[in-house]
Design an enzyme around this catalytic site. Structure first.
Site, PDB file in Angstrom:
ATOM      1  CG  ASP A   1      -2.277   0.679   0.924  1.00 33.70           C
ATOM      2  OD1 ASP A   1      -2.280   1.927   0.969  1.00 33.70           O
ATOM      3  OD2 ASP A   1      -3.299   0.011   0.684  1.00 33.70           O
ATOM      4  CG  ASP A   2       0.369   6.103   0.800  1.00 30.32           C
ATOM      5  OD1 ASP A   2       1.355   6.372   0.113  1.00 30.32           O
ATOM      6  OD2 ASP A   2      -0.409   6.961   1.253  1.00 30.32           O
TER       7      ASP A   2
ATOM      8  NE  ARG B   1      -4.480  10.026   3.627  1.00 39.40           N
ATOM      9  CZ  ARG B   1      -3.675   9.230   2.941  1.00 39.40           C
ATOM     10  NH1 ARG B   1      -3.405   9.483   1.662  1.00 39.40           N
ATOM     11  NH2 ARG B   1      -3.107   8.178   3.509  1.00 39.40           N
TER      12      ARG B   1
ATOM     13  CE  LYS C   1      -6.956   0.225  -1.080  1.00 36.13           C
ATOM     14  NZ  LYS C   1      -6.677  -0.046   0.362  1.00 36.13           N
ATOM     15  CD1 TRP C   2      -7.615   5.326  -8.730  1.00 37.06           C
ATOM     16  CD2 TRP C   2      -6.875   4.481 -10.666  1.00 37.06           C
ATOM     17  NE1 TRP C   2      -7.658   6.329  -9.657  1.00 37.06           N
ATOM     18  CE2 TRP C   2      -7.208   5.840 -10.856  1.00 37.06           C
ATOM     19  CE3 TRP C   2      -6.399   3.741 -11.746  1.00 37.06           C
ATOM     20  CZ2 TRP C   2      -7.088   6.472 -12.090  1.00 37.06           C
ATOM     21  CZ3 TRP C   2      -6.276   4.375 -12.980  1.00 37.06           C
ATOM     22  CH2 TRP C   2      -6.612   5.722 -13.141  1.00 37.06           C
ATOM     23  CG  ASP C   3      -7.049   5.269  -1.916  1.00 37.35           C
ATOM     24  OD1 ASP C   3      -8.237   5.652  -1.947  1.00 37.35           O
ATOM     25  OD2 ASP C   3      -6.479   4.926  -0.865  1.00 37.35           O
ATOM     26  CG  MET C   4      -9.841  10.364  -5.909  1.00 34.61           C
ATOM     27  SD  MET C   4     -10.941  11.362  -4.919  1.00 34.61           S
ATOM     28  CE  MET C   4     -12.536  10.793  -5.466  1.00 34.61           C
ATOM     29  CG  ASN C   5      -6.939   8.573   0.286  1.00 28.48           C
ATOM     30  OD1 ASN C   5      -7.797   7.997   0.938  1.00 28.48           O
ATOM     31  ND2 ASN C   5      -5.859   7.964  -0.149  1.00 28.48           N
TER      32      ASN C   5
ATOM     33  CB  CYS D   1      -9.685   2.460  -2.956  1.00 30.24           C
ATOM     34  SG  CYS D   1      -9.681   2.959  -1.211  1.00 30.24           S
TER      35      CYS D   1
ATOM     36  CG  ASP E   1     -10.608   3.869   4.361  1.00 27.08           C
ATOM     37  OD1 ASP E   1     -10.234   2.996   3.556  1.00 27.08           O
ATOM     38  OD2 ASP E   1     -10.260   5.068   4.273  1.00 27.08           O
TER      39      ASP E   1
END
Length: 753
Positions: free
Chosen positions: A372-373, A449, A482-486, A532, A554
C-alpha cells in the site's frame, strides 16, 4: 416457413415493437414492459413501465387521450419522456438549454426512430454491454426543437434475460449558434401515483451506504453529490417500493447511474400525486457549451423492475453489473485472497519487513501481497510525494520490480497501491508543474490530507500519468493495482478551459479519469484493478466497468461492516465488494471481535486481510490458515452466488443481521447469522432461509464447528422445504448463552445430498 418464423417471433424473450397506427413503442422482455407514445403535438410520452404486457395489442385504453400541448392546460401532469421547462410543464425538467439570446425554452418533438439488435457503447463513458446482439434490443428516438436546431437522441436498451433497461441521451447542436446546456439528465420517468416509499443509500466516511427509507410526500426528494465523486455521503441509486413490499415480494423499481462524478437522483411528487424521477449529472456547478455540430452524451442510467421485492431488484443489478458491466479477464476469474500492508505497517516498512510479512502470509495460504501507500518518492507520511511515481530506494533498494520478483519466488503474486489523481505540494511533480494542480489563480487552494488534485481535464496530464504509471506497472510482475482517491475537489477550475467552459470542469474531470483508467486497463489486461476512494467514497457502477472490485469501506470493524455490506448489496454484487479481516482492537472503532467473527463477515465479498501476519500468535495463524482454506473451498459460491438478504441491521434495534449466498443450481449455499450484543434469556429463534430447492435434502454443517446449541440443533440433514418454512434453529440456553458473549457470528454450510 412463415408459420415457423411467426412461432419463433412469438416466443422471443426480448423485443421492441413500433405500432404506426397508434405511434407507440412497446419495449418488453419476460419480466417488464415499457410503453411509449408519440403525442399529437409530437412530444414523446411515457405510458407504462412495470409488469410485462402481452405483445401485439393496440393498447388504446392504456395509451389514453392524445396530448396536444399545454395551451389552456398549464401544469397538466402529462407523462413525458424528456421533459423541458418553460412551455407549461412546471415539474423538474430533464434538459435545460440557454440560447444565444438568453432564452431557455426548447420544445422537443418526434423526428424519427431506429430499432436494432444489440447495444452500442457510449463514446467516452462506461456502460453496460452485450457479447451477442441477441442479448438486447435498442430503440433510439430522435427529438428536435425546430426553432433552435437542438436535437436529442434518447436510447433505451432492453435486455433479454434481465429485468433491466439501460437509458441515456445524446444532445446535439444542429443550429447556427452556440448554446449552453445547463441540465442534461440521463433518465426521466413519470409514474402515475405517489404511493411509494423511497429508499436511498447514504452515510459518511466509514459508514457508507446505510439504508434510509421514507414515504414519498408532495415536493422534491433528492440525493446528490457536488464533491467531484459519487461520494461517501450518497450513492447514485434510488429505489421505489410499495409500502407493503418486502425482500421477497411486492413491486419495486431501481434507478442506478453508471457514473462516478457529481450526480443528482431526485423524486418529485406534484399536486396531482404523480411522481417524476430524474437521474443524471448534477445540474449544480454544471454547464456545457455546445458549438454548432457538437454533441454531449449523458451517462447511462439503468432501470430495474421487480414484483419479487427488493431482492428481485438486487438480483437483476447483481447479474447485470457482474456479467455485463465488469469486463476483461478478471470478470470471471476467481479473485485472489490478498494481504494488504496498510494497517499492518502504514508508512513504516522496508523490504525485509515486507518479505517477512509475505513469508507469513504464504504459510497460511494467502495468494497475493499488496504493498500500500509509502513505496514512492520520499513518502514517510501523508505530507509529500504524491505524483512522484518513482520507487523510494531507501525502503526498497531493489525497486518495486525486485520486490515483486521476490514475492513471486515465495509463491505469492504482487500488487501495488497508487493514487494517480493527486499531487503533493512537497513533490518533484509540483515543483516542475505547479499549474497542474486544480485551483483558481489568485485564490487559496484548499488542501485535504495534505494533498491537491491534478487537473484531469487536461490531456497532457493524463498522458503523463499513463506514461509514468505504465513504466511502473511494466517494470516487473505486478498482478494487482489498488487505485485510491483520498480527497474531494475544491476550487474547481481547469487551466485548460476558457471562462465560458469552466462549468464543464467536473464532468471533464471524470472523463479524464475514465480515459486514464481505460488506457491502463487495456495496456495491462492481466492486472486486477481495485478502485478505492478513502474507502467507499466512489463505489459506483462507473468504476466497475474498469475495476471489477472496490474497497467497500475504510471501516474494517466486523460489526460496522454488517450494515455497510448489507446496504451495498442492494445494488452491487459480492464480486465487487472487497472485504478484509483486520487486527484488533480495530483501528477505526477500537472494538475487539474474534477472528472467526471478522472472517464470517468478510467471507461475503472478495476476501483478504489487512494486518501484520508476523504479529499473530501461533494459534491465530492456525485459525487464519483454516479461514483461508474455507474461503478457497467456497470461493466461487461467495463471489458468484446469488446473494439473499434474510435479516436487516436496519430493522428494529439492529442487533441481528442474516444473509445467504446460494449457487445457481441451488445445490450449495452458505448462510450467515450475526448478533451484535448478547441478551439474557435468549429465545429459541429460527432463521428461515430462501432460495433453496424445496425438493432437495441438504447436509447442514455449522462453521466454526463449536458444538454449541445452534450447531447441535441445526446440523445434520434437513429438507430444503423445512429450511425455508421452519428454518435453522438459533438457540443458546443458560451457561451457553452467557459464554456466547457479544459480537458473534455463525455460518451454516448447506450441501445437497
Amino acid at each position: 416457413m412463415v408459420a415457423a418464423a411467426d412461432a419463433a417471433a412469438a416466443h422471443l424473450s426480448v423485443a421492441i415493437d413500433w405500432d404506426p397506427a397508434t405511434r407507440s413503442f412497446h419495449l418488453r422482455n419476460d419480466a417488464l414492459s415499457y410503453l411509449l407514445r408519440v403525442h399529437a403535438n409530437g412530444a414523446l410520452g411515457g405510458v407504462h413501465f412495470g409488469r410485462p404486457l402481452a405483445p401485439g395489442k393496440a393498447r388504446v385504453e392504456l395509451l389514453g387521450r392524445e396530448f396536444g400541448g399545454f395551451d389552456n392546460r398549464l401544469g397538466d401532469p402529462i407523462a413525458l419522456e424528456y421533459p423541458t421547462s418553460g412551455t407549461g410543464d412546471f415539474r423538474i425538467p430533464a434538459i435545460e438549454v440557454e440560447h444565444a439570446d438568453g432564452s431557455t425554452v426548447i420544445d422537443l418533438t418526434y423526428a424519427g426512430h431506429r430499432i436494432a439488435s444489440g447495444k452500442p457503447p457510449i463514446p467516452g463513458l462506461p456502460s453496460t454491454y452485450v457479447e451477442d446482439d441477441a442479448e438486447a434490443e435498442t430503440l433510439e428516438v430522435d427529438l428536435r426543437d425546430a426553432a433552435s436546431g437542438i436535437e436529442v437522441t434518447l436510447a433505451w436498451s432492453v435486455f433479454r434475460d434481465i429485468a433491466a433497461i439501460a437509458r441515456h441521451a445524446r444532445i446535439r447542436n444542429a443550429g447556427r449558434s452556440a448554446v449552453r446546456v445547463t441540465t442534461a439528465m440521463s433518465l426521466s420517468l413519470d409514474i402515475p401515483d405517489a404511493k411509494w416509499e423511497l429508499v436511498q443509500l447514504s452515510g459518511r466516511w466509514a459508514r457508507e451506504r446505510q439504508v434510509v427509507r421514507r414515504a414519498l410526500a408532495p415536493g422534491r426528494h433528492s440525493i446528490s453529490s457536488r464533491r467531484g465523486a459519487s461520494s461517501h455521503e450518497h450513492n447514485p441509486f434510488l429505489l421505489l417500493q410499495r409500502p407493503a413490499t418486502t425482500e421477497e415480494q411486492g413491486e419495486a423499481i431501481g434507478f442506478s447511474l453508471v457514473y462516478s462524478g457529481n450526480f443528482l437522483a431526485e423524486a418529485e411528487v406534484d399536486s396531482h400525486d404523480s411522481t417524476r424521477i430524474r437521474l443524471g449529472i448534477n445540474p449544480e456547478q454544471f454547464s456545457w457549451r455546445l458549438a454548432p455540430g457538437e454533441e454531449l452524451a449523458t451517462p447511462e442510467a439503468v432501470l430495474v423492475y421487480s414484483t419479487a421485492g427488493q431482492g428481485g431488484v438486487s438480483d437483476a443489478y447483481h447479474r447485470l453489473y457482474r456479467e455485463r458491466l465488469a469486463r476483461g479477464p478478471w470478470r470471471d476469474r476467481p479473485r485472489p485472497v490478498v494481504l494488504n500492508s496498510w494497517e499492518g505497517t502504514y508508512f513504516d516498512f522496508d523490504e525485509s519487513k515486507l518479505l517477512a510479512m509475505v513469508a507469513a502470509a504464504g504459510d497460511v495460504g494467502i495468494e497475493l501481497f499488496v504493498l500500500d501507500d509509502g513505496w514512492f518518492g520520499r513518502r514517510d507520511d501523508d505530507t509529500s510525494s504524491l505524483g512522484d511515481w518513482v520507487v523510494d530506494r531507501r525502503k526498497l533498494p531493489n525497486g518495486v520490480d525486485g520486490l515483486a520478483r521476490k514475492v513471486e519466488e515465495q509463491g505469492l503474486r504482487f500488487g501495488l497501491w497508487i493514487e494517480p489523481e493527486m499531487i503533493s505540494r512537497r513533490s518533484r511533480l509540483f515543483a516542475d508543474h505547479p499549474d497542474w494542480a486544480v485551483g483558481i489563480p489568485g485564490r487559496h487552494a484548499t488542501e485535504s490530507r495534505n494533498q491537491l488534485v491534478l487537473d484531469m481535464p487536461r490531456g497532457e496530464i493524463v498522458d503523463h500519468l499513463f506514461g509514468v504509471l505504465s513504466d511502473v506497472l511494466g517494470s516487473g510482475p505486478i498482478s494487482y493495482v489498488k487505485w485510491d482517491m483520498n480527497r474531494n475537489i475544491t476550487e474547481p477550475f481547469s487551466a485548460a478551459l476558457p471562462a465560458e467552459r469552466q462549468g464543464e470542469f467536473f464532468h471533464r474531470y471524470i472523463l479524464g479519469v475514465y480515459d486514464l483508467f481505460g488506457r491502463l486497463t487495456r495496456a495491462f489486461p492481466e492486472i486486477l484493478f481495485e478502485s478505492c476512494a478513502g474507502g467507499g467514497g466512489r463505489f459506483d457502477p462507473g468504476l466497475l466497468a474498469f475495476a471489477p472490485q472496490t474497497w467497500t469501506s475504510d471501516d474494517t470493524d466486523a460489526m460496522e461492516r454488517l450494515p455497510i455490506q448489507y446496504g451495498t448489496s442492494l445494488v452491487y454484487p459480492l464480486s465487487s465488494m472487497a472485504a478484509h479481516v483486520s487486527a484488533v482492537p480495530n483501528h477505526q472503532v477500537g472494538r475487539v471481535t474474534s477472528l472467526d467473527t471478522r472472517a464470517a463477515v468478510a467471507f461475503f465479498g472478495v476476501f483478504g486481510y489487512e494486518l501484520d501476519p508476523t504479529a499473530m500468535s501461533a494459534e491465530d495463524r492456525v485459525t487464519v490458515a483454516a479461514q483461508v482454506a474455507f474461503y478457497k473451498r467456497h470461493r466461487e459460491l461467495f463471489q458468484r452466488g446469488r446473494f439473499v438478504r434474510l435479516r436487516s441491521p436496519f430493522d428494529g434495534d439492529g442487533n441481528e443481521t442474516a444473509w445467504l449466498v446460494v449457487s445457481a443450481d441451488a445445490r450449495r449455499a452458505i448462510a450467515g447469522w450475526y448478533q451484535v450484543l448478547n441478551r439474557p434469556v435468549p429465545r429459541v429463534d429460527r432463521l428461515r432461509l430462501r432460495g433453496l430447492d424445496a425438493s432437495l435434502d441438504y447436509r447442514v454443517t455449522p462453521w466454526p464447528a463449536r458444538g454449541d446449541a445452534s450447531g447441535r440443533a441445526s446440523g445434520g440433514t434437513r429438507g430444503g422445504d423445512e429450511l425455508m418454512s421452519s428454518g435453522l434453529i438459533l438457540e443458546g440456553r443458560g451457561v451457553e448463552a452467557v459464554a456466547r458473549g457479544d459480537f458473534i457470528a455463525r455460518l451454516f454450510v448447506l450441501e445437497a445430498q
